[in-house]
Design a protein around this motif. Sequence first.
Motif, PDB file in Angstrom:
ATOM      1  N   LEU A 133       4.535   7.799 -13.881  1.00  0.00           N
ATOM      2  CA  LEU A 133       5.589   7.067 -13.057  1.00  0.00           C
ATOM      3  C   LEU A 133       5.606   5.552 -13.288  1.00  0.00           C
ATOM      4  O   LEU A 133       6.386   4.670 -12.854  1.00  0.00           O
ATOM      5  CB  LEU A 133       5.026   6.973 -11.606  1.00  0.00           C
ATOM      6  N   LYS A 134       4.357   4.894 -13.919  1.00  0.00           N
ATOM      7  CA  LYS A 134       4.265   3.503 -13.953  1.00  0.00           C
ATOM      8  C   LYS A 134       4.566   2.742 -12.748  1.00  0.00           C
ATOM      9  O   LYS A 134       5.384   1.704 -12.598  1.00  0.00           O
ATOM     10  CB  LYS A 134       5.191   2.983 -15.127  1.00  0.00           C
ATOM     11  N   VAL A 135       3.696   3.120 -11.707  1.00  0.00           N
ATOM     12  CA  VAL A 135       3.744   2.354 -10.228  1.00  0.00           C
ATOM     13  C   VAL A 135       3.178   1.068 -10.668  1.00  0.00           C
ATOM     14  O   VAL A 135       1.993   1.034 -10.931  1.00  0.00           O
ATOM     15  CB  VAL A 135       3.132   3.329  -9.251  1.00  0.00           C
ATOM     16  N   PRO A 136       3.693  -0.022 -10.255  1.00  0.00           N
ATOM     17  CA  PRO A 136       3.242  -1.434 -10.248  1.00  0.00           C
ATOM     18  C   PRO A 136       1.831  -1.671  -9.478  1.00  0.00           C
ATOM     19  O   PRO A 136       0.919  -2.448 -10.139  1.00  0.00           O
ATOM     20  CB  PRO A 136       4.217  -2.305  -9.949  1.00  0.00           C
ATOM     21  N   ASN A 137       1.859  -1.098  -8.512  1.00  0.00           N
ATOM     22  CA  ASN A 137       0.449  -1.187  -7.530  1.00  0.00           C
ATOM     23  C   ASN A 137      -0.048  -0.009  -7.125  1.00  0.00           C
ATOM     24  O   ASN A 137       0.621   0.836  -6.710  1.00  0.00           O
ATOM     25  CB  ASN A 137       0.973  -2.073  -6.241  1.00  0.00           C
ATOM     26  N   TYR A 138      -1.290   0.136  -7.223  1.00  0.00           N
ATOM     27  CA  TYR A 138      -2.037   1.198  -7.028  1.00  0.00           C
ATOM     28  C   TYR A 138      -3.225   0.641  -5.932  1.00  0.00           C
ATOM     29  O   TYR A 138      -4.083   0.048  -6.226  1.00  0.00           O
ATOM     30  CB  TYR A 138      -2.726   2.123  -8.137  1.00  0.00           C
ATOM     31  N   ALA A 139      -3.336   1.275  -4.680  1.00  0.00           N
ATOM     32  CA  ALA A 139      -4.282   0.622  -3.677  1.00  0.00           C
ATOM     33  C   ALA A 139      -5.069   2.053  -3.261  1.00  0.00           C
ATOM     34  O   ALA A 139      -4.475   3.188  -2.920  1.00  0.00           O
ATOM     35  CB  ALA A 139      -3.731   0.134  -2.506  1.00  0.00           C
ATOM     36  N   ILE A 140      -6.478   1.968  -3.376  1.00  0.00           N
ATOM     37  CA  ILE A 140      -7.526   2.909  -2.935  1.00  0.00           C
ATOM     38  C   ILE A 140      -8.139   2.373  -1.920  1.00  0.00           C
ATOM     39  O   ILE A 140      -8.863   1.553  -1.817  1.00  0.00           O
ATOM     40  CB  ILE A 140      -8.365   3.375  -3.985  1.00  0.00           C
ATOM     41  N   PHE A 141      -7.970   3.044  -0.513  1.00  0.00           N
ATOM     42  CA  PHE A 141      -8.766   2.629   0.646  1.00  0.00           C
ATOM     43  C   PHE A 141      -9.705   3.752   1.298  1.00  0.00           C
ATOM     44  O   PHE A 141      -9.431   4.953   1.204  1.00  0.00           O
ATOM     45  CB  PHE A 141      -7.422   2.199   1.591  1.00  0.00           C
ATOM     46  N   GLU A 142     -10.855   3.127   1.405  1.00  0.00           N
ATOM     47  CA  GLU A 142     -11.778   3.976   2.181  1.00  0.00           C
ATOM     48  C   GLU A 142     -11.985   3.744   3.886  1.00  0.00           C
ATOM     49  O   GLU A 142     -12.462   2.454   3.919  1.00  0.00           O
ATOM     50  CB  GLU A 142     -13.341   4.069   1.500  1.00  0.00           C
ATOM     51  N   PRO A 143     -11.188   4.360   4.681  1.00  0.00           N
ATOM     52  CA  PRO A 143     -11.227   3.936   5.973  1.00  0.00           C
ATOM     53  C   PRO A 143     -12.309   3.644   6.751  1.00  0.00           C
ATOM     54  O   PRO A 143     -12.604   2.631   7.712  1.00  0.00           O
ATOM     55  CB  PRO A 143     -10.239   5.209   6.761  1.00  0.00           C
ATOM     56  N   ASP A 144     -13.535   4.434   6.474  1.00  0.00           N
ATOM     57  CA  ASP A 144     -14.786   4.270   7.106  1.00  0.00           C
ATOM     58  C   ASP A 144     -15.506   2.961   7.063  1.00  0.00           C
ATOM     59  O   ASP A 144     -15.904   2.253   7.861  1.00  0.00           O
ATOM     60  CB  ASP A 144     -15.670   5.344   6.950  1.00  0.00           C
ATOM     61  N   SER A 145     -15.532   2.602   5.653  1.00  0.00           N
ATOM     62  CA  SER A 145     -16.070   1.383   5.589  1.00  0.00           C
ATOM     63  C   SER A 145     -15.148   0.090   5.363  1.00  0.00           C
ATOM     64  O   SER A 145     -15.667  -0.922   5.422  1.00  0.00           O
ATOM     65  CB  SER A 145     -16.805   1.528   3.803  1.00  0.00           C
ATOM     66  N   GLY A 146     -13.945   0.280   5.227  1.00  0.00           N
ATOM     67  CA  GLY A 146     -12.959  -0.477   4.969  1.00  0.00           C
ATOM     68  C   GLY A 146     -12.620  -1.054   3.671  1.00  0.00           C
ATOM     69  O   GLY A 146     -11.980  -2.045   3.609  1.00  0.00           O
ATOM     70  N   ASN A 147     -13.501  -0.582   2.539  1.00  0.00           N
ATOM     71  CA  ASN A 147     -13.231  -0.950   1.225  1.00  0.00           C
ATOM     72  C   ASN A 147     -12.003  -0.666   0.764  1.00  0.00           C
ATOM     73  O   ASN A 147     -11.442   0.548   0.870  1.00  0.00           O
ATOM     74  CB  ASN A 147     -14.562  -0.190   0.128  1.00  0.00           C
ATOM     75  N   ILE A 148     -11.432  -1.477  -0.072  1.00  0.00           N
ATOM     76  CA  ILE A 148     -10.073  -1.400  -0.544  1.00  0.00           C
ATOM     77  C   ILE A 148      -9.905  -1.802  -1.979  1.00  0.00           C
ATOM     78  O   ILE A 148     -10.544  -3.002  -2.321  1.00  0.00           O
ATOM     79  CB  ILE A 148      -8.861  -2.147   0.278  1.00  0.00           C
ATOM     80  N   GLU A 149      -9.654  -1.071  -2.831  1.00  0.00           N
ATOM     81  CA  GLU A 149      -9.406  -1.540  -4.201  1.00  0.00           C
ATOM     82  C   GLU A 149      -7.827  -1.574  -4.237  1.00  0.00           C
ATOM     83  O   GLU A 149      -6.861  -0.742  -4.226  1.00  0.00           O
ATOM     84  CB  GLU A 149      -9.870  -0.555  -5.176  1.00  0.00           C
ATOM     85  N   VAL A 150      -7.265  -2.654  -5.135  1.00  0.00           N
ATOM     86  CA  VAL A 150      -5.778  -3.005  -5.276  1.00  0.00           C
ATOM     87  C   VAL A 150      -5.936  -3.190  -6.750  1.00  0.00           C
ATOM     88  O   VAL A 150      -6.367  -3.972  -7.401  1.00  0.00           O
ATOM     89  CB  VAL A 150      -5.049  -4.211  -4.688  1.00  0.00           C
ATOM     90  N   TYR A 151      -4.999  -2.250  -7.541  1.00  0.00           N
ATOM     91  CA  TYR A 151      -4.835  -2.438  -9.081  1.00  0.00           C
ATOM     92  C   TYR A 151      -3.172  -2.908  -9.171  1.00  0.00           C
ATOM     93  O   TYR A 151      -2.403  -2.283  -8.693  1.00  0.00           O
ATOM     94  CB  TYR A 151      -5.107  -0.781  -9.888  1.00  0.00           C
ATOM     95  N   ARG A 152      -3.192  -3.482 -10.287  1.00  0.00           N
ATOM     96  CA  ARG A 152      -1.800  -3.927 -10.862  1.00  0.00           C
ATOM     97  C   ARG A 152      -1.601  -3.535 -11.915  1.00  0.00           C
ATOM     98  O   ARG A 152      -2.572  -3.604 -13.049  1.00  0.00           O
ATOM     99  CB  ARG A 152      -1.739  -5.772 -10.704  1.00  0.00           C
ATOM    100  N   LEU A 153      -0.578  -2.876 -12.364  1.00  0.00           N
ATOM    101  CA  LEU A 153      -0.108  -2.400 -13.570  1.00  0.00           C
ATOM    102  C   LEU A 153       0.225  -3.483 -14.652  1.00  0.00           C
ATOM    103  O   LEU A 153       1.069  -4.491 -14.293  1.00  0.00           O
ATOM    104  CB  LEU A 153       1.276  -1.625 -13.851  1.00  0.00           C
ATOM    105  N   ASP A 154      -0.537  -3.715 -15.663  1.00  0.00           N
ATOM    106  CA  ASP A 154      -0.505  -4.987 -16.755  1.00  0.00           C
ATOM    107  C   ASP A 154       0.746  -4.781 -17.465  1.00  0.00           C
ATOM    108  O   ASP A 154       0.764  -3.624 -18.061  1.00  0.00           O
ATOM    109  CB  ASP A 154      -1.729  -5.123 -17.443  1.00  0.00           C
ATOM    110  N   ASN A 155       1.738  -5.536 -17.712  1.00  0.00           N
ATOM    111  CA  ASN A 155       2.718  -5.336 -18.554  1.00  0.00           C
ATOM    112  C   ASN A 155       2.526  -5.229 -19.920  1.00  0.00           C
ATOM    113  O   ASN A 155       3.513  -4.638 -20.648  1.00  0.00           O
ATOM    114  CB  ASN A 155       3.745  -6.482 -18.271  1.00  0.00           C
ATOM    115  N   ASN A 156       1.397  -5.798 -20.420  1.00  0.00           N
ATOM    116  CA  ASN A 156       1.136  -5.769 -21.961  1.00  0.00           C
ATOM    117  C   ASN A 156       0.321  -4.675 -22.348  1.00  0.00           C
ATOM    118  O   ASN A 156       0.861  -4.055 -23.393  1.00  0.00           O
ATOM    119  CB  ASN A 156       0.209  -7.059 -22.141  1.00  0.00           C
ATOM    120  N   THR A 157      -0.664  -4.179 -21.528  1.00  0.00           N
ATOM    121  CA  THR A 157      -1.288  -2.997 -21.750  1.00  0.00           C
ATOM    122  C   THR A 157      -0.819  -1.695 -21.184  1.00  0.00           C
ATOM    123  O   THR A 157      -1.033  -0.683 -21.713  1.00  0.00           O
ATOM    124  CB  THR A 157      -2.648  -3.177 -21.497  1.00  0.00           C
ATOM    125  N   GLY A 158       0.039  -1.704 -20.178  1.00  0.00           N
ATOM    126  CA  GLY A 158       0.390  -0.666 -19.533  1.00  0.00           C
ATOM    127  C   GLY A 158      -0.837   0.035 -18.677  1.00  0.00           C
ATOM    128  O   GLY A 158      -0.685   1.088 -18.361  1.00  0.00           O
TER     129      GLY A 158
END
Length: 263
Positions: A133-158
Amino acid sequence: MTVTQDYQITWEKLPDDYILPDEPVDNINQPALAAALTESLQIAGKLPPNALTPTNYGICATLNGKIVIKAPDWAYIPKISVDREEVKRSYTPQLQGDIPVIVMEFLSDTEGGEYSIKPTYPPGKWFFYENVLKVPNYAIFEPDSGNIEVYRLDNNTGRYIVQTANDNQRYLIAEMNLYLGVWLGTRENRTGKWLRWWDEQGNLLLWGSELAEEERQRAEQEKQRAEQEKQRAEQERQRAEQEKQRAERLAAQLRAAGIEPDN
């Protein structure tokens, strides 16, 4: 058509007789988290009529003639190019509208493969979002702890690159001109960590219940101001009455002394 990791990718409509997986939601919090994200966008006027915010809903691609369906817990698609009736069962990017600008997964006790980079058929979620899909942004959220990771698709490396939060612990989702962050509070009898949106000026995008509470507080403040004004007017009336009585007493005293007071 594109080719990646030995896959020939095509974008085809899901056949009407295709049997979709019918799996229960992993966690009772997932629907509430997803609904909260959509509601604040809609109330703030940041959800165009032809946008789509699917929840645990199949997004499709065809790899080497085989259909792949992944169902992120929440996604934002800026524009669909077909009638909504055509995407009531599933959504095929490129064919039916835009690629999602962000997909989110809410971690639960059930292993959902959110980090799976498995390239062979059927590919893992991470691989599918990143390479197919090549989605520009991918977020992974853990509701209990509140930890969040946000990833951005790099245009150079894909490839996805983990993002660093700003000073307010929020992440810019550039395509939406909004920031994503974690907020602690209560909604619909759930007290805990929520994903929320902030605009570029740092204003929190509110839920309907919060707007209603703001309106209630404004009405209460207006009531208090009206009551205070009423009290001030009554005090002024009393002062005027006291001044009138004082003047009348003074006039009476002058008359008693044989002096006619000036009118």
